[in-house]
Design a protein around this motif. Structure first.
Motif, PDB file in Angstrom:
ATOM      1  N   VAL A  15       0.857  -1.189   0.000  1.00 27.43           N
ATOM      2  CA  VAL A  15       0.000   0.000   0.000  1.00 27.43           C
ATOM      3  C   VAL A  15       0.889   1.232   0.000  1.00 27.43           C
ATOM      4  N   THR A  16       0.251   2.389  -0.189  1.00 31.26           N
ATOM      5  CA  THR A  16       0.944   3.668  -0.082  1.00 31.26           C
ATOM      6  C   THR A  16       0.273   4.485   1.012  1.00 31.26           C
ATOM      7  N   VAL A  17       1.082   5.006   1.951  1.00 29.65           N
ATOM      8  CA  VAL A  17       0.536   5.830   3.032  1.00 29.65           C
ATOM      9  C   VAL A  17       0.345   7.247   2.505  1.00 29.65           C
ATOM     10  N   GLU A  18      -0.900   7.702   2.514  1.00 32.83           N
ATOM     11  CA  GLU A  18      -1.234   9.023   2.004  1.00 32.83           C
ATOM     12  C   GLU A  18      -1.259  10.088   3.093  1.00 32.83           C
ATOM     13  N   THR A  75      -4.239   6.439  16.308  1.00 32.92           N
ATOM     14  CA  THR A  75      -3.747   7.112  15.107  1.00 32.92           C
ATOM     15  C   THR A  75      -4.421   6.463  13.905  1.00 32.92           C
ATOM     16  N   VAL A  76      -5.000   7.293  13.053  1.00 33.25           N
ATOM     17  CA  VAL A  76      -5.700   6.798  11.868  1.00 33.25           C
ATOM     18  C   VAL A  76      -4.871   7.129  10.632  1.00 33.25           C
ATOM     19  N   THR A  77      -4.633   6.116   9.797  1.00 27.21           N
ATOM     20  CA  THR A  77      -3.802   6.284   8.608  1.00 27.21           C
ATOM     21  C   THR A  77      -4.622   5.994   7.358  1.00 27.21           C
ATOM     22  N   LEU A  78      -4.515   6.894   6.373  1.00 25.86           N
ATOM     23  CA  LEU A  78      -5.171   6.706   5.084  1.00 25.86           C
ATOM     24  C   LEU A  78      -4.194   6.033   4.130  1.00 25.86           C
ATOM     25  N   LEU A  79      -4.620   4.887   3.577  1.00 26.85           N
ATOM     26  CA  LEU A  79      -3.773   4.099   2.677  1.00 26.85           C
ATOM     27  C   LEU A  79      -4.415   4.002   1.304  1.00 26.85           C
ATOM     28  N   LEU A  80      -3.574   3.778   0.300  1.00 26.80           N
ATOM     29  CA  LEU A  80      -4.044   3.501  -1.050  1.00 26.80           C
ATOM     30  C   LEU A  80      -3.534   2.135  -1.483  1.00 26.80           C
ATOM     31  N   THR A  81      -4.434   1.321  -2.056  1.00 27.39           N
ATOM     32  CA  THR A  81      -4.008   0.032  -2.593  1.00 27.39           C
ATOM     33  C   THR A  81      -3.362   0.242  -3.968  1.00 27.39           C
ATOM     34  N   ALA A  82      -2.893  -0.840  -4.561  1.00 23.39           N
ATOM     35  CA  ALA A  82      -2.265  -0.764  -5.878  1.00 23.39           C
ATOM     36  C   ALA A  82      -3.234  -0.253  -6.931  1.00 23.39           C
ATOM     37  N   ARG A  83      -4.544  -0.482  -6.727  1.00 24.19           N
ATOM     38  CA  ARG A  83      -5.561  -0.015  -7.669  1.00 24.19           C
ATOM     39  C   ARG A  83      -6.100   1.364  -7.306  1.00 24.19           C
ATOM     40  N   GLY A  84      -5.507   1.994  -6.278  1.00 25.52           N
ATOM     41  CA  GLY A  84      -5.916   3.343  -5.899  1.00 25.52           C
ATOM     42  C   GLY A  84      -7.126   3.405  -4.999  1.00 25.52           C
ATOM     43  N   ARG A  85      -7.499   2.293  -4.381  1.00 27.95           N
ATOM     44  CA  ARG A  85      -8.642   2.285  -3.480  1.00 27.95           C
ATOM     45  C   ARG A  85      -8.193   2.684  -2.071  1.00 27.95           C
ATOM     46  N   SER A 112       4.297   7.956   5.800  1.00 32.18           N
ATOM     47  CA  SER A 112       4.191   8.317   4.382  1.00 32.18           C
ATOM     48  C   SER A 112       4.928   7.280   3.554  1.00 32.18           C
ATOM     49  N   GLY A 113       4.632   7.283   2.248  1.00 28.80           N
ATOM     50  CA  GLY A 113       5.357   6.435   1.308  1.00 28.80           C
ATOM     51  C   GLY A 113       4.905   4.983   1.276  1.00 28.80           C
ATOM     52  N   PRO A 114       5.668   4.118   0.624  1.00 33.78           N
ATOM     53  CA  PRO A 114       5.320   2.702   0.487  1.00 33.78           C
ATOM     54  C   PRO A 114       5.302   2.003   1.841  1.00 33.78           C
ATOM     55  N   ALA A 115       4.383   1.054   1.993  1.00 36.69           N
ATOM     56  CA  ALA A 115       4.266   0.282   3.229  1.00 36.69           C
ATOM     57  C   ALA A 115       3.583  -1.042   2.895  1.00 36.69           C
ATOM     58  N   ALA A 116       3.371  -1.850   3.908  1.00 36.14           N
ATOM     59  CA  ALA A 116       2.674  -3.118   3.735  1.00 36.14           C
ATOM     60  C   ALA A 116       1.757  -3.345   4.922  1.00 36.14           C
ATOM     61  N   ILE A 117       0.620  -3.973   4.647  1.00 41.12           N
ATOM     62  CA  ILE A 117      -0.341  -4.263   5.710  1.00 41.12           C
ATOM     63  C   ILE A 117      -0.700  -5.740   5.701  1.00 41.12           C
ATOM     64  N   ALA A 118      -1.211  -6.195   6.840  1.00 44.44           N
ATOM     65  CA  ALA A 118      -1.757  -7.547   6.946  1.00 44.44           C
ATOM     66  C   ALA A 118      -3.235  -7.428   7.266  1.00 44.44           C
ATOM     67  N   VAL A 119      -4.045  -8.229   6.587  1.00 48.99           N
ATOM     68  CA  VAL A 119      -5.496  -8.214   6.770  1.00 48.99           C
ATOM     69  C   VAL A 119      -5.938  -9.586   7.262  1.00 48.99           C
ATOM     70  N   ASN A 120      -6.682  -9.598   8.350  1.00 51.06           N
ATOM     71  CA  ASN A 120      -7.219 -10.838   8.905  1.00 51.06           C
ATOM     72  C   ASN A 120      -8.545 -11.144   8.235  1.00 51.06           C
ATOM     73  N   GLY A 121      -8.540 -12.058   7.293  1.00 52.33           N
ATOM     74  CA  GLY A 121      -9.763 -12.390   6.565  1.00 52.33           C
ATOM     75  C   GLY A 121     -10.853 -12.952   7.449  1.00 52.33           C
ATOM     76  N   ALA A 122     -10.478 -13.583   8.570  1.00 54.18           N
ATOM     77  CA  ALA A 122     -11.474 -14.146   9.487  1.00 54.18           C
ATOM     78  C   ALA A 122     -12.286 -13.046  10.166  1.00 54.18           C
ATOM     79  N   ALA A 123     -11.717 -11.832  10.238  1.00 52.69           N
ATOM     80  CA  ALA A 123     -12.416 -10.709  10.870  1.00 52.69           C
ATOM     81  C   ALA A 123     -13.141  -9.835   9.851  1.00 52.69           C
ATOM     82  N   ALA A 124     -13.078 -10.220   8.574  1.00 58.15           N
ATOM     83  CA  ALA A 124     -13.692  -9.420   7.512  1.00 58.15           C
ATOM     84  C   ALA A 124     -15.166  -9.779   7.354  1.00 58.15           C
ATOM     85  N   PHE A 125     -15.931  -8.832   6.821  1.00 53.89           N
ATOM     86  CA  PHE A 125     -17.338  -9.071   6.484  1.00 53.89           C
ATOM     87  C   PHE A 125     -17.468  -9.120   4.970  1.00 53.89           C
ATOM     88  N   LEU A 126     -18.475  -9.836   4.515  1.00 51.99           N
ATOM     89  CA  LEU A 126     -18.811  -9.833   3.095  1.00 51.99           C
ATOM     90  C   LEU A 126     -20.298  -9.524   2.989  1.00 51.99           C
TER      91      LEU A 126
END
Length: 372
Positions: free
Chosen positions: A298-301, A310-320, A335-349
């Motif tokens: 991701v990119t930290v905006e 602390t709340v951080t605004l990120l952009l994915t590779a597709r700009g989301r 700021s700049g390039p970074a990486a995140i981990a997402v826990n799919g078990a905690a996600a909603f669909l």
């Protein structure tokens, strides 16, 4: 034991149904929070329970007795309004004493009752003051004391903290559960503040357009929202919502963020190939090393410190855009390039068309909308 039962309540104004076939049970001693946007029908529902207005259809049962056509003064209900509604010609003592006098309590009993509740609410030093000499916080506590003074079996609180300052509101969120527990009343509490709802309610009934959309414990509502709208209402910062098309491989159902696979454990195969909305709570996303397995680039905006977090605004590779929330003082890139981990078990669909949450077998819901 159920203290309050609302059976198929309907209330119309002209051709508009403000409450539409609403059914609700509240247990003895329970604090139920009615939560929802302005115009949802919350205050109208309180006024129906109090007997100030009558339903067009349905039944109101209090303590096992049908009270639908019983006058307000005979229902044994206490009520505090968001606009205080104090008698301007009476001092705080007399305002608080009014329900005790209506019950024909003795002079000694009235004084004891007023002083007891005033001391609990820390307004015993202003009992001789009239409303115009009271601060908003003191007015609010006086109105609440009046509602509590008669020890009613049912207590209706219509957004009573809305007009007080932030400090007092925070203090009262801590004090009210203790006070209400001591009172032992069955409480219906109206608010538009999700934090207040989470702090005060044994259960929360989420209302919209005259209907109850979901009812459950605060944990149920937050962890298994019935639909996208409810998921948006609870949480600060708000939930991340991303349109996705789930896929499946030998390991199960997954979605992709920045072209990285995010597994969705236990998600039904029926979602594969279907346009859905992925919901990610900001606090379930964490920064990680770019080399870590499953790391999402991701990119930290921008970064915004908000006291305890602390709340951080990120952009994915597709700009989301994605919001990430972490406790204040926790290290992370600003700021700049970074990486995140997402826990799919905690996600909603959520279903893209209806907005309904697609439940996994572990979070199916019962008829009342509560997590099973």
């Amino acid at each position: 034991m159920t203290t309050l039962q609302l059976q198929n309540i309907t209330k119309r104004y002209k051709s508009q149904a403000v409450l539409d076939d609403l059914t609700l049970d509240v247990a003895d001693g329970e604090t139920l929070v009615l939560f929802g946007p302005s115009g949802a029908g919350k205050t109208v529902l309180l006024r129906l329970i109090a007997g100030v207005i009558e339903p067009d259809a349905g039944k109101i049962v209090i303590g096992g007795e049908d009270m639908t056509e019983v006058d307000a003064e005979h229902r044994g209900i206490g009520m505090a309004f968001q606009n205080f509604a104090l008698f301007p010609h009476m001092n705080a003592f007399d305002n608080i004493a009014s329900p005790l006098e209506a019950n024909r309590s003795s002079a000694a009993g009235i004084r004891e009752g007023v002083e007891k509740v005033a001391k609990l609410l820390k307004i015993d030093h202003v009992l001789s003051h009239r409303p115009k000499a009271l601060s908003n916080g003191q007015k609010q506590r006086t109105a609440l004391a009046r509602a509590l003074a008669g020890s009613p079996p049912v207590l209706l609180l219509d957004d009573p903290l809305r007009n007080v300052d932030a400090k007092l509101r925070f203090e009262m969120r801590l004090e009210l559960p203790r006070l209400l527990a001591k009172q032992g009343a069955t409480v219906i509490y109206v608010t538009q503040d999700y934090k207040e709802a989470m702090a005060l309610g044994d259960r929360i009934a989420v209302m919209s357009q005259g209907r109850i959309r979901q009812i459950g414990t605060p944990e149920d509502i937050y962890n298994t929202p019935a639909d996208i709208d409810i998921a948006r209402l609870f949480g600060d910062p708000t939930i991340n919502l991303l349109t996705v098309i789930p896929k499946k491989d030998a390991s199960g159902v997954y979605v992709e963020l920045s072209n990285v696979r995010v597994p969705l454990p236990s998600m039904p195969e029926s979602v594969v190939g279907k346009e859905c909305v992925l919901g990610l709570r900001p606090e379930t996303i964490v920064f990680t090393e770019p080399s870590a397995q499953g790391a999402i680039p991701v990119t930290v905006e921008a970064e915004t410190p908000l006291n305890e977090k602390t709340v951080t605004l990120l952009l994915t590779a597709r700009g989301r855009e994605i919001l990430l929330s972490r406790p204040a003082g926790t290290p992370g890139p600003s700021s700049g390039p970074a990486a995140i981990a997402v826990n799919g078990a905690a996600a909603f669909l959520f279903d893209k068309e209806s907005g309904a949450r697609i439940a996994t077998p572990a979070t199916t819901t019962n008829r009342n909308g509560e997590a099973a």
